[in-house]
Design an enzyme around this catalytic site. Structure first.
Site, PDB file in Angstrom:
ATOM      1  N   CYS A   1       0.828  -1.196   0.000  1.00  0.00           N
ATOM      2  CA  CYS A   1       0.000   0.000   0.000  1.00  0.00           C
ATOM      3  C   CYS A   1       0.873   1.261   0.000  1.00  0.00           C
ATOM      4  O   CYS A   1       1.526   1.562  -0.982  1.00  0.00           O
ATOM      5  CB  CYS A   1      -0.975  -0.045   1.177  1.00  0.00           C
TER       6      CYS A   1
ATOM      7  N   HIS B   1      -3.358  -5.845   1.154  1.00  0.00           N
ATOM      8  CA  HIS B   1      -2.635  -6.048   2.414  1.00  0.00           C
ATOM      9  C   HIS B   1      -2.533  -7.511   2.853  1.00  0.00           C
ATOM     10  O   HIS B   1      -3.407  -7.996   3.574  1.00  0.00           O
ATOM     11  CB  HIS B   1      -3.346  -5.265   3.517  1.00  0.00           C
TER      12      HIS B   1
ATOM     13  N   GLU C   1      -0.648  -8.666   5.103  1.00  0.00           N
ATOM     14  CA  GLU C   1      -0.389  -8.776   6.550  1.00  0.00           C
ATOM     15  C   GLU C   1      -1.679  -8.797   7.368  1.00  0.00           C
ATOM     16  O   GLU C   1      -1.643  -9.145   8.552  1.00  0.00           O
ATOM     17  CB  GLU C   1       0.530  -7.625   7.009  1.00  0.00           C
TER      18      GLU C   1
END
Lengths: 231, 118
Positions: free
Chosen positions: A85, A198, A200
């Site tokens: 991002c 994302h 994560e």
């Protein structure tokens, strides 16, 4: 296996990125933007967020942080680097990856689960995926439209450097207006990967849409172990 | 104190969602003559004393390195601000490097902004 996670003023997902590294068996090392030392880490993650308030252009000011003076040459020398991002925006502003990220074509911030097709499994961050596999992770951005001139786009596609592509809706539209539905790309060497969604946020059951994000972190762990074995 | 103005525009081929939003709002206010809007950025750099050629050279370098991203933007002009004017139509306007100003895209972008000094 030590993975550095850089915190800039305005970084948001640095702790989640560090948590994902630990959840997948690595040691997370916090790196500070004002520190011109990578502390011997084996890989680096530039996390999501709004470094410097997205002032000027997203990632434009973070790109000149002292730690970037160390990171840019290290990345050019083969250090695995993942930009998520805002981290992807920093990588394009640093010219470590081509193209740029501009405001979503629909002008709204969106936060949605997206399906990504994995198109390159030879990078340091994607070897644990299957070619053509679809993964579902979260996308959340206001300025995530990947743009580049046609020659650059042709080159990225011709060299297999499009790593992830968005699925499209019934109108053929992707979530942010990215050219050619590109969600993530890599450099020629395959050690630097940037993407808007994302991974994560998708590493533990019960949190996020899947655990499909784990592959990023397990891939780089293996990559580093293999690099050490052949060194 | 002198000032240097740096104008930056998105390249013509890059989508400008902000400009589109403004273009969409204009007709609702009765401004029906404008077929398109492109939104740019203006930086005003202040120096102590009068603006020198060296100041301008540094401003051009800063414009290329930090104030713009050459992948998506053009530096349309870098010029000393004439204190007698509000900028944009200054007599002492100076252009960025010749290579950039020869670029059709730059001239097109400048034309679109209506810059008299482009």
């Amino acid at each position: 296996m030590r993975v550095g996670v850089v915190t800039f003023p305005g970084s948001l997902d640095d702790r989640d990125a560090a948590r994902a590294v630990r959840a997948c068996g690595g040691e997370a090392v916090s790196l500070w933007h004002g520190d011109d030392d990578l502390h011997g880490v084996d890989a680096v993650i530039l996390p999501g967020g709004f470094s410097y308030g997205d002032y000027l252009r997203c990632g434009a000011i973070a790109r000149f942080a002292p730690i970037m003076d160390r990171l840019v040459p290290a990345a050019q020398g083969g250090l695995p680097v993942l930009g998520i991002c805002n981290g992807f925006q920093v990588l394009t502003e640093s010219h470590l990856l081509p193209g740029a990220l501009i405001r979503n074509d629909h002008r709204k911030f969106n936060c949605v689960d997206v399906d990504l097709a994995v198109e390159n499994t030879s990078t340091a961050w994607t070897s644990d995926y299957e070619q053509g596999q679809t993964i579902r992770i979260v996308l959340k951005n206001g300025e995530g439209a990947f743009v580049a001139d046609n020659d650059t786009l042709d080159r990225l596609e011709g060299e297999g450097r499009v790593v992830f592509r968005y699925g499209v809706d019934e109108h053929g539209r992707n979530p942010n207006g990215s050219y050619r539905n590109i969600a993530g790309i890599t450099n020629e060497r395959g050690n630097i990967v940037g993407l808007m969604p994302h991974p994560e946020h998708a590493v533990e059951a019960g949190y996020g849409p899947s655990t499909d994000g784990r592959g990023f972190f397990t891939s780089v762990l293996k990559h580093t172990v293999e690099s050490a074995a052949t060194a | 104190m002198g000032s240097i103005v740096v104008d930056v525009m998105l390249k013509p081929e890059i989508l400008d969602p902000q400009g589109q939003a403004v273009a969409g709002a204009l007709p609702r206010l009765g401004f029906s003559s404008f077929s398109d809007v492109r939104q740019g950025k203006r930086f005003v750099l202040t120096v102590d004393g009068a603006v020198t050629d060296e100041h301008l050279a540094q401003a051009r370098e800063a414009a290329e390195k930090l104030l713009s991203n050459p992948v998506i933007e053009d530096v349309v002009s870098v010029h000393a601000l004439d204190e007698g004017h509000d900028g944009g139509h200054d007599g002492d306007a100076q252009q960025v490097g010749a290579a950039r100003t020869q670029d059709t895209a730059v001239r097109t972008a400048a034309h679109e902004t209506g810059e008299a000094d482009a």
